[in-house]
Every structure is written in structure tokens, then in C-alpha cells.
Enzyme design. Structure first.
Site, PDB file in Angstrom:
ATOM      1  N   SER A  80      36.262 100.366 120.447  1.00 37.97           N
ATOM      2  CA  SER A  80      34.928 100.887 120.121  1.00 37.97           C
ATOM      3  C   SER A  80      35.007 102.213 119.371  1.00 37.97           C
ATOM      4  O   SER A  80      34.089 102.549 118.610  1.00 37.97           O
ATOM      5  CB  SER A  80      34.096 101.059 121.391  1.00 37.97           C
ATOM      6  N   ARG A 103      29.668  85.307 107.233  1.00 34.42           N
ATOM      7  CA  ARG A 103      29.742  84.848 108.617  1.00 34.42           C
ATOM      8  C   ARG A 103      30.105  85.992 109.555  1.00 34.42           C
ATOM      9  O   ARG A 103      29.898  85.893 110.760  1.00 34.42           O
ATOM     10  CB  ARG A 103      30.758  83.708 108.733  1.00 34.42           C
ATOM     11  N   HIS A 104      30.656  87.066 108.990  1.00 35.37           N
ATOM     12  CA  HIS A 104      30.971  88.250 109.791  1.00 35.37           C
ATOM     13  C   HIS A 104      29.717  89.115 109.856  1.00 35.37           C
ATOM     14  O   HIS A 104      29.488  89.980 109.013  1.00 35.37           O
ATOM     15  CB  HIS A 104      32.149  89.004 109.175  1.00 35.37           C
ATOM     16  N   SER A 113      21.171  89.068  93.018  1.00 34.68           N
ATOM     17  CA  SER A 113      20.163  88.030  93.174  1.00 34.68           C
ATOM     18  C   SER A 113      20.300  86.984  92.073  1.00 34.68           C
ATOM     19  O   SER A 113      20.327  87.324  90.882  1.00 34.68           O
ATOM     20  CB  SER A 113      18.764  88.646  93.123  1.00 34.68           C
ATOM     21  N   GLN A 114      20.349  85.719  92.467  1.00 35.00           N
ATOM     22  CA  GLN A 114      20.382  84.639  91.485  1.00 35.00           C
ATOM     23  C   GLN A 114      18.977  84.265  91.027  1.00 35.00           C
ATOM     24  O   GLN A 114      18.828  83.402  90.167  1.00 35.00           O
ATOM     25  CB  GLN A 114      21.097  83.416  92.066  1.00 35.00           C
ATOM     26  N   ARG A 178      19.419  77.353  89.900  1.00 37.58           N
ATOM     27  CA  ARG A 178      20.664  77.772  90.556  1.00 37.58           C
ATOM     28  C   ARG A 178      21.259  76.682  91.443  1.00 37.58           C
ATOM     29  O   ARG A 178      22.406  76.784  91.868  1.00 37.58           O
ATOM     30  CB  ARG A 178      20.430  79.037  91.375  1.00 37.58           C
ATOM     31  N   ASN A 194      31.970  99.121 109.711  1.00 35.38           N
ATOM     32  CA  ASN A 194      32.751 100.131 110.412  1.00 35.38           C
ATOM     33  C   ASN A 194      34.187  99.609 110.550  1.00 35.38           C
ATOM     34  O   ASN A 194      34.467  98.436 110.271  1.00 35.38           O
ATOM     35  CB  ASN A 194      32.116 100.498 111.758  1.00 35.38           C
ATOM     36  N   HIS A 195      35.085 100.463 110.968  1.00 40.27           N
ATOM     37  CA  HIS A 195      36.494 100.065 110.938  1.00 40.27           C
ATOM     38  C   HIS A 195      36.852  99.040 112.010  1.00 40.27           C
ATOM     39  O   HIS A 195      37.819  98.285 111.839  1.00 40.27           O
ATOM     40  CB  HIS A 195      37.394 101.293 111.024  1.00 40.27           C
ATOM     41  N   ARG A 205      41.078  86.882 108.500  1.00 40.06           N
ATOM     42  CA  ARG A 205      41.214  86.331 107.146  1.00 40.06           C
ATOM     43  C   ARG A 205      42.570  86.589 106.507  1.00 40.06           C
ATOM     44  O   ARG A 205      42.930  85.926 105.531  1.00 40.06           O
ATOM     45  CB  ARG A 205      40.115  86.911 106.249  1.00 40.06           C
TER      46      ARG A 205
END
Length: 243
Positions: A80, A103-104, A113-114, A178, A194-195, A205
Site C-alpha cells: 500500500s 481491464r486494469h 475519441s473515434q 468506426r 500509482n506505483h 503483462r
């Protein structure tokens, strides 16, 4: 793929000294960006941890140095303290990588923006697997994928123009068109975490089983994060994790 560190947390050494925490006098690397060379994230994590026990005077010689202290924190799993400092990146990668990265949920995103931006001007990102092939195969597949991209661009423009001619606002026309864009479409994004969050992303990943493009991105993120917080990432290997 492109990733560039554009912002990082800075500490106020004077304020920390007033509280009783003496900041290490790190020597900035001569080879790196001077704006991000003072390891403030490492210092802030140590300060946060020591505040829990009011051990600013570093009573234990075994953890008196920042590297040793954070190594102990990592061993205990008390991560933390890594949440107090953050890093922001400008990233250019494929829409496929964006889908994986989003997803994270502990990361924060601002993505092109497309609906308001014509994505055909942004380019594409070819799969890393192509560049591991024999040059003949690589060149052939690169040509095929670039040709497909050009054809899709033409189809996209046709749909946008057709809908615009029928009275739809340009953003609504792009919104519909699109649907034909490929996963390799470039998707510039600004991402902050944050780290602790970045550690989680990289540990998930930076792995041989991960998608090749996001694994490549994770390796580049790790390289740059180590420039500003080497002790925070000291336990992560230089090569991808394996089974």
C-alpha cells in the site's frame, strides 16, 4: 508502439525534513531526463511506511537504506505504501492493447475519441510476431496487412461521407463508420497509475504468456519506471516472467 513518461510525483524534501524524515541525497543519472531522476517515488514509499511506526530515524541497520527498506516491504507484501506516488505515460498502441490495458481498473485513461477524430490519420500497429519471421515472410505479411488497412480506410471514408451526405453530423457518421476499423488501429492514450498499480500491470503483462504487443509495452514501461523508482521495481526481472 510508443510509451513516454510525461509526469511523476515529486516530494517536498523540506516538508519531510520538518516532520523528521531525512531524504536521501540521490545523485541524478547523467543519462536520463533530469526531470525524472531523483527517485522521489522510492523516498515517498519509505516515508509512508516509516510513518506507520514513526521510525524516521531508521533504527534498524538492516533496513536503513531505501533499497533494503523497500525490499523488506515487498517481501512482506505491504504494498500500500507504493500507492502514494504516481506516474503518467503517453502511449501509442493498438486498439487491442487498449482493450487489454483498460481491464486494469486501477489505472486512469484519457483516450483519443473515434467520434471526434478521424482514426485513419493515426496509423496502425502491426503485430510483433511479424517481425520475428524470415524477411520474405515478414515483408509479405506486412504488405498484406498494410494493404488491408488501406482498403479499410477507404471503406471507412466512404461510409462517413455517405452518412454525412444524408445529413448526419460528422461525429455520428464516424461513430457508425468506426465499426469497420481493425484492432491494429492506433489509439493514443494518456494513462496514469500509482506505483502499486503499475507493479500489478507489469507483473501480469511482463510474461511470456501475455499478448506480444502488451508484453512489449510492459517491458518499456518497466524500463522507464526504473529510471524514477528503481527500488520500487527491484524485484521484477529484466526478462519476461515464465511458467
Amino acid at each position: 508502439m510508443k510509451a513516454k513518461l510525461i509526469a511523476a510525483t515529486e516530494i517536498d524534501p523540506g516538508a519531510l525534513r520538518d516532520i523528521g524524515f531525512e531524504v536521501d541525497d540521490f545523485e541524478e543519472s547523467k543519462d536520463e531526463d533530469p526531470y525524472f531522476g531523483d527517485f522521489d517515488a522510492d523516498e515517498l514509499a519509505e516515508f509512508a511506511g516509516r510513518n506507520c511506526y514513526r521510525s524516521f530515524h531508521r533504527p534498524n541497520p538492516a533496513t536503513a537504506e531505501n533499497e533494503d527498506y523497500l525490499n523488506h516491504i515487498i517481501d512482506l507484501g505491504h504494498e500500500s505504501v507504493f500507492e502514494h506516488a504516481s506516474a503518467t505515460f503517453y502511449i501509442e498502441a493498438s486498439r487491442s492493447v487498449l482493450t487489454e490495458l483498460e481491464r486494469h481498473r486501477h489505472l486512469s485513461f484519457s483516450v483519443v475519441s473515434q467520434r471526434y477524430v478521424d482514426p485513419t490519420d493515426l496509423g496502425i500497429h502491426l503485430p510483433p510476431a511479424l517481425f520475428k519471421l524470415h524477411p520474405d515472410d515478414r515483408d509479405d505479411l506486412v504488405h498484406i496487412m498494410e494493404s488491408v488497412s488501406s482498403e479499410i480506410d477507404a471503406v471507412y471514408e466512404h461510409i462517413v461521407n455517405r452518412l454525412a451526405d444524408r445529413g448526419l453530423p460528422r461525429k455520428q457518421a464516424r461513430e457508425a463508420a468506426r465499426a469497420v476499423l481493425p484492432n491494429m488501429t492506433n489509439s493514443p492514450m494518456v494513462v496514469t497509475g500509482n506505483h502499486r498499480a503499475w507493479r500489478y500491470v507489469i507483473k501480469a503483462r511482463w510474461h511470456e504468456a501475455a499478448d506480444a504487443e502488451i508484453r512489449e509495452l510492459a517491458g518499456e514501461l518497466l524500463r522507464q519506471l526504473r529510471q524514477i523508482a528503481p527500488n520500487t521495481y527491484q524485484d521484477i526481472p529484466d526478462v519476461p516472467y515464465s511458467y
